[in-house]
Every structure is written in structure tokens, then in C-alpha cells.
Design an enzyme around this catalytic site. Structure first.
Site, PDB file in Angstrom:
ATOM      1  N   HIS A   9      -7.723  68.201 -11.522  1.00 35.80           N
ATOM      2  CA  HIS A   9      -8.460  67.956 -12.568  1.00 35.80           C
ATOM      3  C   HIS A   9      -8.117  66.532 -12.964  1.00 35.80           C
ATOM      4  O   HIS A   9      -6.873  66.132 -13.012  1.00 35.80           O
ATOM      5  CB  HIS A   9      -8.505  68.938 -13.367  1.00 35.80           C
ATOM      6  CG  HIS A   9      -9.264  69.054 -14.580  1.00 35.80           C
ATOM      7  ND1 HIS A   9      -9.149  68.237 -15.552  1.00 35.80           N
ATOM      8  CD2 HIS A   9     -10.452  70.077 -14.705  1.00 35.80           C
ATOM      9  CE1 HIS A   9      -9.993  68.627 -16.568  1.00 35.80           C
ATOM     10  NE2 HIS A   9     -10.991  69.830 -15.816  1.00 35.80           N
ATOM     11  N   CYS A  59     -15.009  67.361 -13.400  1.00 31.02           N
ATOM     12  CA  CYS A  59     -13.752  66.783 -13.925  1.00 31.02           C
ATOM     13  C   CYS A  59     -12.865  66.435 -12.698  1.00 31.02           C
ATOM     14  O   CYS A  59     -11.713  66.654 -13.029  1.00 31.02           O
ATOM     15  CB  CYS A  59     -13.173  67.337 -15.163  1.00 31.02           C
ATOM     16  SG  CYS A  59     -14.027  67.352 -16.712  1.00 31.02           S
ATOM     17  N   LYS A 107     -10.159  80.339 -20.248  1.00 35.35           N
ATOM     18  CA  LYS A 107     -10.516  80.695 -19.010  1.00 35.35           C
ATOM     19  C   LYS A 107      -9.826  82.141 -18.742  1.00 35.35           C
ATOM     20  O   LYS A 107     -10.100  82.653 -17.697  1.00 35.35           O
ATOM     21  CB  LYS A 107      -9.987  79.603 -17.933  1.00 35.35           C
ATOM     22  CG  LYS A 107     -10.481  78.382 -18.116  1.00 35.35           C
ATOM     23  CD  LYS A 107     -10.078  77.302 -17.002  1.00 35.35           C
ATOM     24  CE  LYS A 107     -10.385  75.844 -17.716  1.00 35.35           C
ATOM     25  NZ  LYS A 107     -11.799  75.591 -17.360  1.00 35.35           N
ATOM     26  N   ASP A 120      -0.422  73.047 -12.989  1.00 29.86           N
ATOM     27  CA  ASP A 120      -1.626  73.278 -13.796  1.00 29.86           C
ATOM     28  C   ASP A 120      -2.081  74.480 -13.433  1.00 29.86           C
ATOM     29  O   ASP A 120      -2.788  74.712 -12.343  1.00 29.86           O
ATOM     30  CB  ASP A 120      -2.457  72.000 -13.374  1.00 29.86           C
ATOM     31  CG  ASP A 120      -4.069  72.198 -13.715  1.00 29.86           C
ATOM     32  OD1 ASP A 120      -4.108  73.285 -14.499  1.00 29.86           O
ATOM     33  OD2 ASP A 120      -4.729  71.483 -13.848  1.00 29.86           O
ATOM     34  N   GLN A 123      -6.891  77.052 -13.760  1.00 33.05           N
ATOM     35  CA  GLN A 123      -7.926  78.031 -13.093  1.00 33.05           C
ATOM     36  C   GLN A 123      -7.501  79.222 -12.300  1.00 33.05           C
ATOM     37  O   GLN A 123      -8.181  80.199 -12.285  1.00 33.05           O
ATOM     38  CB  GLN A 123      -8.552  77.257 -11.700  1.00 33.05           C
ATOM     39  CG  GLN A 123      -9.750  76.184 -12.390  1.00 33.05           C
ATOM     40  CD  GLN A 123     -10.876  76.777 -12.926  1.00 33.05           C
ATOM     41  OE1 GLN A 123     -11.094  77.952 -12.352  1.00 33.05           O
ATOM     42  NE2 GLN A 123     -11.598  76.156 -13.886  1.00 33.05           N
TER      43      GLN A 123
END
Length: 412
Positions: A129, A370, A232, A206, A209
Site C-alpha cells: 500500500h 492505493c 478494518k 503492515d 488488511q
């Protein structure tokens, strides 16, 4: 493949807990498949935030009155809830942020700016991202760092041999996604962390998600930092978490200056607060943090393993149904995937498709997500993306397929 296998719990009945899912859009029942952008909120989270504002609202840490104490107790209890959720060793390792982007920037501007030198290298993958690319590019320009990129194959998988070739004594940080928001690819995270550590590098994950779809155990992963967002994970927007190993966070300088992150301030010098408050300058998103704790408790009551199994079955069903559509091509066909279906249809732009699906009550995301470098790799400027949560059903997938077929008949 029309039924959930008997050994996989059908947890979609929990959709009844999500008020926003029970409405009509353009005269059709809403089919919400934009969970990769943001998830809907269960009544338990809405109630927790509402209850706080109705009865307990006050600023935290600074008041001696009853409401401030109630707010502080809930705020710090939320930190412990997050610690348990990701199995951190101490609640001092849980920093509340505005989201994943803020958490990554904290590491970039605290750890990297204070201890990296010109020529040091940061490794990311092709499928990151923008939030996990641009902070490193800024420091590349300011500090003379070198940003190196792990290539992916045509399925959207890390080319592991190429990753190993990038590791060298100058590698100081691997910043890597756990689950690609554009492709749905899961990275071989545990092995990558081990190999990066063997090369002497720190690792930032990261998890924006991944955190709603897979069990996260930061101690088992042995990552140095793990970042995720509340929105999320069925929690409010504007709140996120940075996990960091205690010794690293303790050694790093503050990211921002202000209230709460100090012990003593005078014009002769300032003494910073202890962890975790050293990194939480200013009044935090108190209601968001309380909502995040409520979301985690809600998810825990269902169980991430049950969610993972159910979504895996649903992803398989959705993949099979979409591939039956003439001219549809999946972008991202990794063997190890979760929750994301990114696709194109011959002769139809994703934006046109998304608009016609919305007119049929089906909410998906279209665009570059993104993740423009990965779009460039696949030679496309945009994809349509359906992203799943545990409250989605096979009926949702059938409605998506029906809406796509109707849109195709209108556009061709």
C-alpha cells in the site's frame, strides 16, 4: 460447492448484528463487499461508543474527577484488550495511533530518522500500500537511504529467492504487508521475518488488511513492529495500533511533542513520559479506542480461527463463480490468499462496472487501491475489487455475479 462444509461453522448469521447491512440501495438490498476499504460496525461497537459519550465522556489521565477516572479506566482496559488480542508481552508495547498510516510514520520518523544513515537500506515489496512506500521514499530523499523492492510473480506472490538476494549488511529494515489489499496475497511472513533478522534487519509488518482475517501473534511472529487500523476490524475510524518490542520503543525518541508524552517541561529541558505514553502526544481518540476494544471483544466471541475458515470457503466459492463469467480475469491468483478478489473484465473499465453495480445495490471498490506500483506491474490502471468479511454470504456472491452479468450486458 453450494454449501458451507459441515466442519466449517456458518458464522454469517452474525450479520444480523450489523445495522448498516439491513438497508436498500437504489431499491435493492445492500450487498456490501468493500470491507477491504472499511468494515461495517456491529451494534456492540455502536453501543459502546454511544454509552461512553452518554455517561462516561471526559479526557483521560489528567483529571481527578469521577468521569475522568472512568474514561481513563476504559481507555487503559482497551490497551490490555489489544495486548491480549495480538499476544504482545506487555501493554507498554501497545501504542494507540490514528491508524496504520500513522503507525508506520511513527516508526519512520522515530526509529529511522534517529538511527539510520545514508546508504542504509529499507526493503519493501512490489505489492505494498502507498502507506508503506511513501514514508520510506520521503526518508530516502532526506537521509540518503536506499529503498529496495522485492519483485512479485504473475500470481502476485513474493519471489522469495529475489528477496533473499536483497538482504545484505546494509539492510536495516524490512517493511512488509501481511495481506495485500490489492491482490489478497498473503506473504510468507514468519520466514521473511526470520531471514531479515538473520541479516541484522528490523521488521515492520503492515497488518491493516490481515488483522480481521487471520490470527495475529506478534511474539510467535517475532516481528519488531506490527501496525493495524481499527476501522478494518469493525471498530471506528481514526484509531489504530502500533505494537513495538519494548526495548526498541524505549530507545526510540518521541514522534511528536505535546501533552501526555512528557513528565516534566521547563525551559531548561523536558523529560519524556514512560511507555506507552511517550508516543501518545495530545488528547487521543478516546471513544475510538473504546470502540476498538468493543470490536475486538466482539470478534473474539466469534473466534478468528472460525472467521478464517469460513472466509476461506467463501473466497473459494466466490473465485469459482467469478471465473465462470466470460471475459473476467482475476488480478492476483496467489496460492495463499484471503478475503480479496481483484478483477478486470475485457472491454469494460472498472469505474463503469462499479457504477452499474452500485445501481444494483452492490458495493465494491474500483481504482488503484492505493497500490499503484502493483497496478503498473500487472499493466492496468484500475481493477474492480470485492473484499469479504465474515458477515458476507454465498447469496452476496450470487448477487455480485448477477449484477456483473447485467452490467456486462449493458456495456457490451
Amino acid at each position: 460447492m453450494n454449501q458451507i462444509p459441515a466442519n466449517v461453522a456458518d458464522i454469517s448469521s452474525y450479520r444480523a448484528d450489523f445495522p448498516a447491512l439491513h438497508q436498500q440501495v437504489s431499491g435493492h438490498p445492500l450487498v456490501y463487499l468493500d470491507n477491504g476499504a472499511s468494515t461495517q460496525k456491529p451494534q456492540a461497537v455502536i453501543d459502546a461508543v454511544s454509552e461512553f459519550y452518554q455517561h462516561d465522556y471526559s479526557n483521560v489521565h489528567r483529571g481527578i474527577h469521577t468521569l475522568s477516572q472512568r474514561a481513563t479506566d476504559q481507555f487503559e482496559a482497551a490497551r490490555e484488550t489489544v495486548r491480549e488480542f495480538i499476544n504482545a508481552g506487555s501493554d507498554k508495547e501497545i501504542i494507540f495511533t490514528r491508524g496504520t498510516t500513522d503507525a508506520i510514520n511513527l516508526v519512520a520518523h522515530s526509529l529511522v530518522r534517529s538511527s539510520f544513515q545514508a546508504g542504509d537500506e529499507v526493503i519493501v515489496s512490489m505489492m505494498e500500500h502507498h502507506s508503506n512506500i511513501v514514508p520510506w521514499q520521503i526518508l530516502e530523499q532526506e537521509l540518503g537511504l536506499k529503498l529496495r523492492v522485492i519483485p512479485i510473480n504473475e500470481h502476485g506472490e513474493i519471489i522469495y529467492d529475489e528477496f533473499l538476494k536483497l538482504l545484505n549488511p546494509k539492510t536495516k529494515l524490512l517493511a512488509i504487508t501481511q495481506l495485500s489489499n490489492a491482490l489478497g496475497s498473503l506473504t510468507p511472513l514468519k520466514q521473511m521475518i526470520a531471514d531479515a533478522h538473520a541479516a541484522g534487519a528490523k521488521v515492520l509488518v503492515d497488518g491493516a488488511q490481515a488483522v480481521a482475517h487471520t490470527v495475529v501473534d506478534v511474539q510467535a511472529l517475532d516481528c519488531d513492529f506490527y501496525a493495524f487500523s481499527g476501522h478494518k476490524l469493525f471498530a471506528p475510524t481514526g484509531v489504530g495500533v502500533l505494537y513495538g518490542k519494548h526495548q526498541l520503543l524505549d530507545a526510540m525518541p518521541p514522534y511528536q511533542g505535546g501533552g501526555e508524552m512528557i513528565k516534566v517541561v521547563s525551559f531548561s529541558g523536558t523529560t519524556y513520559n514512560e511507555l506507552p505514553h511517550k508516543y501518545e502526544a495530545g488528547t487521543p481518540n478516546i471513544a475510538g479506542v473504546i470502540g476498538l476494544a468493543a470490536a475486538i471483544k466482539y470478534v473474539n466471541a466469534i473466534g478468528i480461527p472460525a472467521i478464517q475458515d469460513y472466509e476461506h470457503q467463501l473466497l473459494g466459492y466466490a473465485t469459482e463463480q467469478l471465473l465462470a463469467i466470460d471475459g473476467l480475469h482475476l488480478i492476483g491468483t496467489a496460492q495463499d490468499k484471503a478475503s480479496i478478489l481483484s478483477f478486470q473484465i475485457d472491454g469494460i473499465h472498472a469505474s463503469d462496472l462499479g457504477t452499474l453495480l452500485d445501481q444494483q445495490g452492490v458495493a465494491i471498490r474500483v481504482g488503484h487501491h492505493c497500490a499503484m506500483p502493483v497496478m503498473e506491474f500487472f499493466g492496468v490502471d484500475a481493477t474492480a475489487r470485492a473484499s469479504l468479511a465474515f458477515y458476507n454470504t454465498r447469496d452476496d456472491i450470487d448477487a455480485l455475479v448477477k449484477a456483473i452479468n447485467k452490467a456486462v450486458s449493458m456495456l457490451k
